[in-house]
Write a protein that holds these residues in place. Structure first.
Motif, PDB file in Angstrom:
ATOM      1  N   VAL A  43      55.234  24.010 -14.824  1.00  0.00           N
ATOM      2  CA  VAL A  43      56.098  22.897 -14.415  1.00  0.00           C
ATOM      3  C   VAL A  43      55.278  21.805 -13.725  1.00  0.00           C
ATOM      4  CG1 VAL A  43      58.092  22.226 -13.028  1.00  0.00           C
ATOM      5  CG2 VAL A  43      58.027  24.494 -14.094  1.00  0.00           C
TER       6      VAL A  43
ATOM      7  N   LEU B  26      63.344  27.725 -15.046  1.00  0.00           N
ATOM      8  CA  LEU B  26      61.951  27.497 -14.661  1.00  0.00           C
ATOM      9  C   LEU B  26      61.143  28.784 -14.539  1.00  0.00           C
ATOM     10  CD1 LEU B  26      62.392  24.761 -11.890  1.00  0.00           C
ATOM     11  CD2 LEU B  26      61.978  24.442 -14.337  1.00  0.00           C
TER      12      LEU B  26
ATOM     13  N   ASP C 224      55.477  23.202 -19.728  1.00  0.00           N
ATOM     14  CA  ASP C 224      56.697  23.601 -20.395  1.00  0.00           C
ATOM     15  C   ASP C 224      57.867  22.707 -19.999  1.00  0.00           C
ATOM     16  OD1 ASP C 224      55.563  25.963 -21.635  1.00  0.00           O
ATOM     17  OD2 ASP C 224      55.568  26.862 -19.641  1.00  0.00           O
ATOM     18  N   VAL C 225      57.805  22.174 -18.769  1.00  0.00           N
ATOM     19  CA  VAL C 225      58.888  21.348 -18.236  1.00  0.00           C
ATOM     20  C   VAL C 225      58.287  20.263 -17.347  1.00  0.00           C
ATOM     21  CG1 VAL C 225      61.017  21.296 -16.878  1.00  0.00           C
ATOM     22  CG2 VAL C 225      60.456  23.335 -18.207  1.00  0.00           C
TER      23      VAL C 225
ATOM     24  N   ASP D  42      63.624  17.185 -16.936  1.00  0.00           N
ATOM     25  CA  ASP D  42      64.755  17.584 -16.112  1.00  0.00           C
ATOM     26  C   ASP D  42      64.526  17.012 -14.716  1.00  0.00           C
ATOM     27  OD1 ASP D  42      67.276  19.272 -16.498  1.00  0.00           O
ATOM     28  OD2 ASP D  42      66.545  20.037 -14.588  1.00  0.00           O
TER      29      ASP D  42
ATOM     30  N   VAL E 254      67.574  23.483 -15.933  1.00  0.00           N
ATOM     31  CA  VAL E 254      66.715  24.142 -16.901  1.00  0.00           C
ATOM     32  C   VAL E 254      66.110  25.390 -16.253  1.00  0.00           C
ATOM     33  CG1 VAL E 254      64.630  22.847 -16.275  1.00  0.00           C
ATOM     34  CG2 VAL E 254      64.886  23.721 -18.604  1.00  0.00           C
TER      35      VAL E 254
ATOM     36  N   LYS F 231      57.658  29.434 -16.249  1.00  0.00           N
ATOM     37  CA  LYS F 231      57.264  28.197 -16.929  1.00  0.00           C
ATOM     38  C   LYS F 231      56.159  27.457 -16.171  1.00  0.00           C
ATOM     39  CE  LYS F 231      60.561  28.538 -20.057  1.00  0.00           C
ATOM     40  NZ  LYS F 231      61.727  27.640 -20.030  1.00  0.00           N
TER      41      LYS F 231
END
Length: 208
Positions: free
Chosen positions: A122, A117, A24-25, A49, A115, A120
């Motif tokens: 990551v 988290l 997701d990130v 990010d 962002v 998420k």
């Protein structure tokens, strides 16, 4: 041997795609990791990010990380190394305060709001792992932000440090873990400094 950090990031992205990883990130560790993280985020179609920590260096060797302080004030200490080098608690605590403040200021310089988290998936990306202190501090910071799954992805790392990091992350992806590892830079033809301005351009979706 990687041509540069962008080449390493492209190869790392290929590994993650082959492994079926989705995220997701994607978080890069500024400054040096941003050219590596940008191709990973692009290939995985995930927002890019940052996660900011500052190395706590040994008194006589600032490049030797005996710990790392994160932007949220948390700290990772390599107590075995601190004891072996005879470093005082006063020194470690003073450096922790200084570097945590530096990390917080850097994070605010790069972007106004981090962002979200929580919940998420990551992936934390760095340009390589030597002692692992910085990576551990980053992973713990992301875990404390309540991410549901946390992975580390690097082009190259010390075999011992990579093994240690597997206890800190849900998954660790490394293209190379050479036995003769001495320093991250030896695996790049171009390992020049990345400026804050260049790193922020990657964060904004631009190529320096």
């Amino acid at each position: 041997m990687y041509q540069n950090r962008t080449d390493a990031g492209q190869q790392l992205a290929g590994l993650l795609v082959r492994e079926g990883v989705d995220a997701d990130v994607v978080l890069g560790i500024p400054r040096g990791a941003m050219p590596v993280a940008a191709p990973v985020a692009e290939r995985l179609q995930a927002p890019l990010d940052i996660v900011v920590v500052q190395k706590i260096g040994a008194p006589d060797n600032p490049e030797l990380a005996v710990g790392a302080a994160a932007a949220d004030g948390s700290v990772y200490r390599n107590d075995d190394l601190i004891d072996r080098l005879g470093i005082s608690e006063e020194y470690v605590e003073q450096e922790r305060r200084n570097e945590a403040e530096n990390a917080h200021e850097k994070a605010q310089t790069y972007r106004e709001e981090p962002v979200e988290l929580r919940g998420k998936r990551v992936i934390v990306v760095d340009d390589g792992v030597a002692t692992g202190a910085t990576a551990i501090a980053c992973l713990r910071q992301v875990r404390d932000a309540e991410a549901s799954w946390v992975a580390l992805a690097v082009p190259v790392g010390s075999p011992d440090s990579i093994a240690e990091l597997r206890a800190e992350a849900d998954a660790v992806y490394a293209l190379e873990t050479p036995r003769g590892f001495r320093a991250v830079g030896q695996y790049y033809r171009d390992f020049g400094q990345v400026t804050d301005e260049e790193a922020m351009q990657y964060l904004q979706g631009e190529s320096p």
